[in-house]
Design a protein around this motif. Structure first.
Motif, PDB file in Angstrom:
ATOM      1  N   GLY A  11      15.842 -19.199  34.785  1.00  0.00           N
ATOM      2  CA  GLY A  11      16.077 -19.725  36.131  1.00  0.00           C
ATOM      3  C   GLY A  11      16.463 -18.639  37.118  1.00  0.00           C
ATOM      4  N   THR A  12      17.285 -17.690  36.689  1.00  0.00           N
ATOM      5  CA  THR A  12      17.676 -16.611  37.592  1.00  0.00           C
ATOM      6  C   THR A  12      16.479 -15.724  37.936  1.00  0.00           C
ATOM      7  OG1 THR A  12      18.377 -15.197  35.765  1.00  0.00           O
ATOM      8  CG2 THR A  12      20.066 -16.552  36.813  1.00  0.00           C
ATOM      9  N   TYR A  13      15.655 -15.420  36.934  1.00  0.00           N
ATOM     10  CA  TYR A  13      14.485 -14.596  37.217  1.00  0.00           C
ATOM     11  C   TYR A  13      13.454 -15.359  38.039  1.00  0.00           C
ATOM     12  CZ  TYR A  13      16.063 -10.688  34.461  1.00  0.00           C
ATOM     13  OH  TYR A  13      16.769  -9.604  34.010  1.00  0.00           O
ATOM     14  N   LEU A  14      13.318 -16.648  37.808  1.00  0.00           N
ATOM     15  CA  LEU A  14      12.408 -17.467  38.608  1.00  0.00           C
ATOM     16  C   LEU A  14      12.874 -17.516  40.061  1.00  0.00           C
ATOM     17  CD1 LEU A  14       9.964 -19.451  38.562  1.00  0.00           C
ATOM     18  CD2 LEU A  14      11.626 -21.263  38.187  1.00  0.00           C
ATOM     19  N   ALA A  15      14.161 -17.688  40.280  1.00  0.00           N
ATOM     20  CA  ALA A  15      14.696 -17.707  41.641  1.00  0.00           C
ATOM     21  C   ALA A  15      14.518 -16.345  42.311  1.00  0.00           C
ATOM     22  CB  ALA A  15      16.171 -18.102  41.625  1.00  0.00           C
ATOM     23  N   GLY A  16      14.725 -15.274  41.574  1.00  0.00           N
ATOM     24  CA  GLY A  16      14.507 -13.938  42.127  1.00  0.00           C
ATOM     25  C   GLY A  16      13.062 -13.723  42.529  1.00  0.00           C
ATOM     26  N   PHE A  17      12.137 -14.212  41.698  1.00  0.00           N
ATOM     27  CA  PHE A  17      10.712 -14.111  42.019  1.00  0.00           C
ATOM     28  C   PHE A  17      10.384 -14.896  43.287  1.00  0.00           C
ATOM     29  CE2 PHE A  17       6.473 -16.050  41.624  1.00  0.00           C
ATOM     30  CZ  PHE A  17       5.707 -14.903  41.710  1.00  0.00           C
ATOM     31  N   ILE A  18      10.951 -16.076  43.418  1.00  0.00           N
ATOM     32  CA  ILE A  18      10.697 -16.901  44.599  1.00  0.00           C
ATOM     33  C   ILE A  18      11.255 -16.225  45.853  1.00  0.00           C
ATOM     34  CG2 ILE A  18      11.287 -19.101  45.708  1.00  0.00           C
ATOM     35  CD1 ILE A  18      11.097 -20.362  42.906  1.00  0.00           C
ATOM     36  N   PHE A  19      12.462 -15.666  45.760  1.00  0.00           N
ATOM     37  CA  PHE A  19      13.049 -14.982  46.915  1.00  0.00           C
ATOM     38  C   PHE A  19      12.217 -13.777  47.332  1.00  0.00           C
ATOM     39  CE2 PHE A  19      17.556 -16.575  45.828  1.00  0.00           C
ATOM     40  CZ  PHE A  19      17.332 -17.732  46.543  1.00  0.00           C
ATOM     41  N   LYS A  20      11.788 -12.980  46.357  1.00  0.00           N
ATOM     42  CA  LYS A  20      11.010 -11.785  46.688  1.00  0.00           C
ATOM     43  C   LYS A  20       9.659 -12.154  47.273  1.00  0.00           C
ATOM     44  CE  LYS A  20      13.126  -8.537  43.531  1.00  0.00           C
ATOM     45  NZ  LYS A  20      12.971  -7.706  42.358  1.00  0.00           N
ATOM     46  N   SER A  21       9.000 -13.157  46.708  1.00  0.00           N
ATOM     47  CA  SER A  21       7.699 -13.557  47.249  1.00  0.00           C
ATOM     48  C   SER A  21       7.859 -14.153  48.645  1.00  0.00           C
ATOM     49  CB  SER A  21       7.005 -14.540  46.310  1.00  0.00           C
ATOM     50  OG  SER A  21       7.754 -15.730  46.203  1.00  0.00           O
ATOM     51  N   LEU A  28      25.034 -12.275  38.897  1.00  0.00           N
ATOM     52  CA  LEU A  28      23.631 -12.482  38.573  1.00  0.00           C
ATOM     53  C   LEU A  28      22.703 -11.806  39.580  1.00  0.00           C
ATOM     54  CD1 LEU A  28      23.871 -16.299  37.843  1.00  0.00           C
ATOM     55  CD2 LEU A  28      23.987 -14.453  36.205  1.00  0.00           C
ATOM     56  N   TYR A  29      23.084 -11.846  40.837  1.00  0.00           N
ATOM     57  CA  TYR A  29      22.239 -11.342  41.921  1.00  0.00           C
ATOM     58  C   TYR A  29      22.243  -9.817  41.909  1.00  0.00           C
ATOM     59  CZ  TYR A  29      20.245 -10.991  46.599  1.00  0.00           C
ATOM     60  OH  TYR A  29      19.433 -10.715  47.663  1.00  0.00           O
ATOM     61  N   GLN A  30      21.062  -9.227  41.862  1.00  0.00           N
ATOM     62  CA  GLN A  30      20.844  -7.776  41.851  1.00  0.00           C
ATOM     63  C   GLN A  30      21.502  -7.094  40.660  1.00  0.00           C
ATOM     64  OE1 GLN A  30      22.148  -6.347  45.653  1.00  0.00           O
ATOM     65  NE2 GLN A  30      20.281  -6.997  46.675  1.00  0.00           N
ATOM     66  N   GLN A  31      21.485  -7.740  39.513  1.00  0.00           N
ATOM     67  CA  GLN A  31      22.040  -7.139  38.299  1.00  0.00           C
ATOM     68  C   GLN A  31      20.925  -6.932  37.280  1.00  0.00           C
ATOM     69  OE1 GLN A  31      24.833  -5.877  37.604  1.00  0.00           O
ATOM     70  NE2 GLN A  31      26.333  -6.754  39.005  1.00  0.00           N
ATOM     71  N   LYS A  32      21.189  -6.061  36.346  1.00  0.00           N
ATOM     72  CA  LYS A  32      20.248  -5.807  35.258  1.00  0.00           C
ATOM     73  C   LYS A  32      20.350  -6.927  34.214  1.00  0.00           C
ATOM     74  CE  LYS A  32      20.498  -0.815  35.716  1.00  0.00           C
ATOM     75  NZ  LYS A  32      19.486  -0.468  36.548  1.00  0.00           N
ATOM     76  N   PHE A  33      19.419  -6.915  33.271  1.00  0.00           N
ATOM     77  CA  PHE A  33      19.311  -7.986  32.279  1.00  0.00           C
ATOM     78  C   PHE A  33      20.585  -8.134  31.451  1.00  0.00           C
ATOM     79  CE2 PHE A  33      18.308  -9.178  27.892  1.00  0.00           C
ATOM     80  CZ  PHE A  33      17.842 -10.460  28.114  1.00  0.00           C
ATOM     81  N   ILE A  34      21.118  -7.034  30.964  1.00  0.00           N
ATOM     82  CA  ILE A  34      22.288  -7.087  30.076  1.00  0.00           C
ATOM     83  C   ILE A  34      23.488  -7.711  30.785  1.00  0.00           C
ATOM     84  CG2 ILE A  34      23.926  -5.673  28.755  1.00  0.00           C
ATOM     85  CD1 ILE A  34      21.209  -5.912  27.435  1.00  0.00           C
ATOM     86  N   VAL A  35      23.717  -7.321  32.037  1.00  0.00           N
ATOM     87  CA  VAL A  35      24.859  -7.860  32.780  1.00  0.00           C
ATOM     88  C   VAL A  35      24.671  -9.353  33.025  1.00  0.00           C
ATOM     89  CG1 VAL A  35      26.199  -7.659  34.904  1.00  0.00           C
ATOM     90  CG2 VAL A  35      25.264  -5.614  33.827  1.00  0.00           C
ATOM     91  N   ARG A  36      23.441  -9.749  33.358  1.00  0.00           N
ATOM     92  CA  ARG A  36      23.164 -11.186  33.542  1.00  0.00           C
ATOM     93  C   ARG A  36      23.380 -11.948  32.240  1.00  0.00           C
ATOM     94  NH1 ARG A  36      17.777 -12.007  37.270  1.00  0.00           N
ATOM     95  NH2 ARG A  36      18.462 -10.665  38.944  1.00  0.00           N
ATOM     96  N   PHE A  37      22.878 -11.369  31.162  1.00  0.00           N
ATOM     97  CA  PHE A  37      22.996 -12.000  29.851  1.00  0.00           C
ATOM     98  C   PHE A  37      24.460 -12.208  29.476  1.00  0.00           C
ATOM     99  CE2 PHE A  37      23.043 -11.763  25.176  1.00  0.00           C
ATOM    100  CZ  PHE A  37      22.135 -12.767  24.879  1.00  0.00           C
ATOM    101  N   MET A  38      25.261 -11.174  29.655  1.00  0.00           N
ATOM    102  CA  MET A  38      26.683 -11.273  29.306  1.00  0.00           C
ATOM    103  C   MET A  38      27.421 -12.243  30.229  1.00  0.00           C
ATOM    104  SD  MET A  38      26.927  -9.479  26.660  1.00  0.00           S
ATOM    105  CE  MET A  38      28.675  -9.446  26.461  1.00  0.00           C
ATOM    106  N   SER A  39      27.116 -12.223  31.514  1.00  0.00           N
ATOM    107  CA  SER A  39      27.781 -13.132  32.459  1.00  0.00           C
ATOM    108  C   SER A  39      27.458 -14.584  32.146  1.00  0.00           C
ATOM    109  CB  SER A  39      27.345 -12.808  33.885  1.00  0.00           C
ATOM    110  OG  SER A  39      27.690 -11.504  34.232  1.00  0.00           O
ATOM    111  N   LEU A  40      26.175 -14.851  31.913  1.00  0.00           N
ATOM    112  CA  LEU A  40      25.790 -16.233  31.605  1.00  0.00           C
ATOM    113  C   LEU A  40      26.320 -16.664  30.242  1.00  0.00           C
ATOM    114  CD1 LEU A  40      22.147 -16.332  32.959  1.00  0.00           C
ATOM    115  CD2 LEU A  40      24.154 -17.419  33.926  1.00  0.00           C
ATOM    116  N   GLY A  41      26.334 -15.745  29.283  1.00  0.00           N
ATOM    117  CA  GLY A  41      26.875 -16.072  27.960  1.00  0.00           C
ATOM    118  C   GLY A  41      28.340 -16.461  28.022  1.00  0.00           C
ATOM    119  N   THR A  42      29.126 -15.694  28.768  1.00  0.00           N
ATOM    120  CA  THR A  42      30.552 -16.038  28.884  1.00  0.00           C
ATOM    121  C   THR A  42      30.747 -17.329  29.660  1.00  0.00           C
ATOM    122  OG1 THR A  42      30.709 -14.571  30.803  1.00  0.00           O
ATOM    123  CG2 THR A  42      31.403 -13.681  28.670  1.00  0.00           C
ATOM    124  N   LEU A  43      29.930 -17.554  30.695  1.00  0.00           N
ATOM    125  CA  LEU A  43      30.024 -18.805  31.444  1.00  0.00           C
ATOM    126  C   LEU A  43      29.721 -20.009  30.554  1.00  0.00           C
ATOM    127  CD1 LEU A  43      30.319 -20.216  34.249  1.00  0.00           C
ATOM    128  CD2 LEU A  43      27.837 -20.002  34.422  1.00  0.00           C
TER     129      LEU A  43
END
Length: 175
Positions: free
Chosen positions: A99-109, A52-67
């Motif tokens: 949640g992953t994008y929200l956490a990424g936004f919080i980390f970057k800010s 999930l960390y430092q991945q593009k949308f498609i990879v996140r989508f597929m990883s979370l979908g399989t999980l």
């Protein structure tokens, strides 16, 4: 509808937790990377990329979908009640992505604020000083206040008392 909403909120929190854990250590991703790729293609020890960390949308989508699908399959075998439906699957998937994008936004800010904390501190001090100057300008000085009272006394002429509304109507002949 309530179950989907609860699932969605829990999935947002779980997605943020997964993103945070993977930003700290990406051991699971490293294990899969060592199993799948040859030594020449494996990620370096300094690489922080994960599922999930430092991945593009498609990879996140597929990883979370399989999980989530793995979780549904395990739930089907453990719990005899058919709870997992398509709407729950979608609310979990969308919630975890959010949640992953929200956490990424919080980390970057957080990193930006940390990097510019001294500049922000100076900016806040400057604005506080400007505010104090503005407030002192707004406070009336005693000399000006006395002068304004004198001007008001001079401007108000002593006029004859005005007639009441009833008397004016009588004068016009309306009463």
């Amino acid at each position: 509808m309530t179950l989907e909403l609860i699932t969605f909120i829990a999935a947002i929190l779980f997605g943020a937790l997964l993103y945070w854990r993977e930003s700290q250590r990406n051991t699971l991703y490293r294990i899969f990377n060592k199993i799948i790729y040859s030594k020449a293609l494996q990620i370096k020890a300094t690489e922080t990329k994960g599922f999930l960390y430092q991945q593009k949308f498609i990879v996140r989508f597929m990883s979370l979908g399989t999980l989530i699908l793995l979780g549904i399959v395990i739930t089907r075998f453990l719990v005899p009640i058919s709870i997992a439906t398509l709407s729950l699957f979608m609310s979990m998937l969308v919630g975890m992505l959010a949640g992953t994008y929200l956490a990424g936004f919080i980390f970057k800010s957080g990193k930006i604020i940390e990097a510019k904390s001294e500049a922000l501190e100076d900016l806040v001090q400057d604005s506080l000083e400007q505010g104090k100057e503005f407030l002192t300008e707004l406070k009336p000085k005693k000399e000006k206040l006395v002068q304004k009272e004198d001007v008001l006394e001079k401007e108000t002429p002593t006029a004859a008392p005005e007639k009441s509304a009833r008397e004016r109507l009588k004068d016009k002949g309306l009463l």
